[in-house]
Design an enzyme around this catalytic site. Sequence first.
Site, PDB file in Angstrom:
ATOM      1  N   VAL A 102      10.714  37.001 -33.489  1.00 16.78           N
ATOM      2  CA  VAL A 102      11.863  37.067 -32.595  1.00 16.78           C
ATOM      3  C   VAL A 102      11.331  37.001 -31.172  1.00 16.78           C
ATOM      4  O   VAL A 102      10.392  37.720 -30.816  1.00 16.78           O
ATOM      5  CB  VAL A 102      12.678  38.356 -32.802  1.00 16.78           C
ATOM      6  CG1 VAL A 102      13.885  38.371 -31.876  1.00 16.78           C
ATOM      7  CG2 VAL A 102      13.106  38.495 -34.255  1.00 16.78           C
ATOM      8  N   CYS A 103      11.920  36.118 -30.359  1.00 15.56           N
ATOM      9  CA  CYS A 103      11.559  36.023 -28.950  1.00 15.56           C
ATOM     10  C   CYS A 103      10.057  35.757 -28.811  1.00 15.56           C
ATOM     11  O   CYS A 103       9.515  34.880 -29.480  1.00 15.56           O
ATOM     12  CB  CYS A 103      12.007  37.301 -28.240  1.00 15.56           C
ATOM     13  SG  CYS A 103      12.061  37.195 -26.439  1.00 15.56           S
ATOM     14  N   THR A 104       9.357  36.522 -27.982  1.00  8.81           N
ATOM     15  CA  THR A 104       7.932  36.285 -27.752  1.00  8.81           C
ATOM     16  C   THR A 104       7.058  36.822 -28.878  1.00  8.81           C
ATOM     17  O   THR A 104       5.831  36.807 -28.770  1.00  8.81           O
ATOM     18  CB  THR A 104       7.482  36.901 -26.423  1.00  8.81           C
ATOM     19  OG1 THR A 104       7.821  38.295 -26.402  1.00  8.81           O
ATOM     20  CG2 THR A 104       8.141  36.191 -25.248  1.00  8.81           C
ATOM     21  N   THR A 122      10.439  29.865 -28.882  1.00  6.94           N
ATOM     22  CA  THR A 122      10.381  31.233 -28.385  1.00  6.94           C
ATOM     23  C   THR A 122      11.364  31.328 -27.228  1.00  6.94           C
ATOM     24  O   THR A 122      12.117  30.384 -26.978  1.00  6.94           O
ATOM     25  CB  THR A 122       8.945  31.615 -27.957  1.00  6.94           C
ATOM     26  OG1 THR A 122       8.912  33.009 -27.621  1.00  6.94           O
ATOM     27  CG2 THR A 122       8.473  30.786 -26.768  1.00  6.94           C
ATOM     28  N   ALA A 155      14.496  32.313 -30.548  1.00 10.86           N
ATOM     29  CA  ALA A 155      14.464  32.397 -29.091  1.00 10.86           C
ATOM     30  C   ALA A 155      14.683  33.843 -28.657  1.00 10.86           C
ATOM     31  O   ALA A 155      14.314  34.774 -29.360  1.00 10.86           O
ATOM     32  CB  ALA A 155      15.516  31.458 -28.511  1.00 10.86           C
TER      33      ALA A 155
END
Length: 322
Positions: A102-104, A122, A155
């Site tokens: 998730v995300c970074t 990302t 993202a």
Amino acid sequence: MRTVLVVLFDDVQSLDVTGPVEVFAGAEAFHGGSYRIHTASLDGAPVRTTSGLTLVPDHTLADAPAPHTLLVPGGRGTRRPDPRLTDWLRAHGPRAERLVSVCTGAIPLAEAGLLDGRRATTHWAYCDKLARDHPAIEVDPDPIYVRDGQVSTSAGVTSGIDLALALVEEDLGREVALTVARHLVVFLRRPGNQAQFSAQLAVQTARREPLREVQQWITEHPGDDLSVESLAVRARLSPRHFARAFQTETGMTPGRYVDRVRLEHARRLLEDTANGVEEISRACGYGTPEAMRRAFVKTLGTAPAEYRRRFRPAPTRRPART
């Protein structure tokens, strides 16, 4: 029973953890025997999130159960991943049935070499860095999530909920995923290849007022003549000057911006109205259903009719009169 193991570390983004966890926990509540959720940090100690919340893990990573789904959240703590975490991911990541970030959270997976040769995404603010630091990864900055084999990356922040719902739908079917989505008061409607930003947010706002007015005009009149020549007249510039100035000030060509606006408008009409595909294609400036179909297939990988079937909410049933 699928074991979901969520990796915790200091400066983790809390919603990257709790969003997907609520989805899997909801699925377990509505469809018992589906998921067993565990959290683990390197040494088993509580971790402090970027927002100041403290999360208490269930295990150390060394003692954690073997996961079916291994989930790595994002947050400031991923900027320079602990080498011990990278080593653990490198050793244990390939053993999981499913790798999720998730995300970074994609950064620790990349550092462990688990994204090499794959397509991934990302948070938009870190896509360039991910691509620059790891050229073996095909970084796509546009979608809210990307699935490549057993590896799924998403993202920023809430897209982790979208991805988790997609995984629940794959595991348990659409009805269970829809039940969870309704319980969380979120939509089971965002396909993974939906852009991280709308067309208006994906570009800069032009500095000059005539160009800003043209941007607004495009958004409000997707069915009109939006050729460069027509828009240039509205901006009181020559077509060549207009096209160059628009791209310079917004970071996107006029044609691509128009394409995005029309696609978004068409998607909203498919989701929110009962209008026919032919009527929608005219209203959005495509002219013909076939032109709209080609745009949908190219960008979203699905035809308009299938998109409507998947993402339009079911009609509300009215109670029978007594």
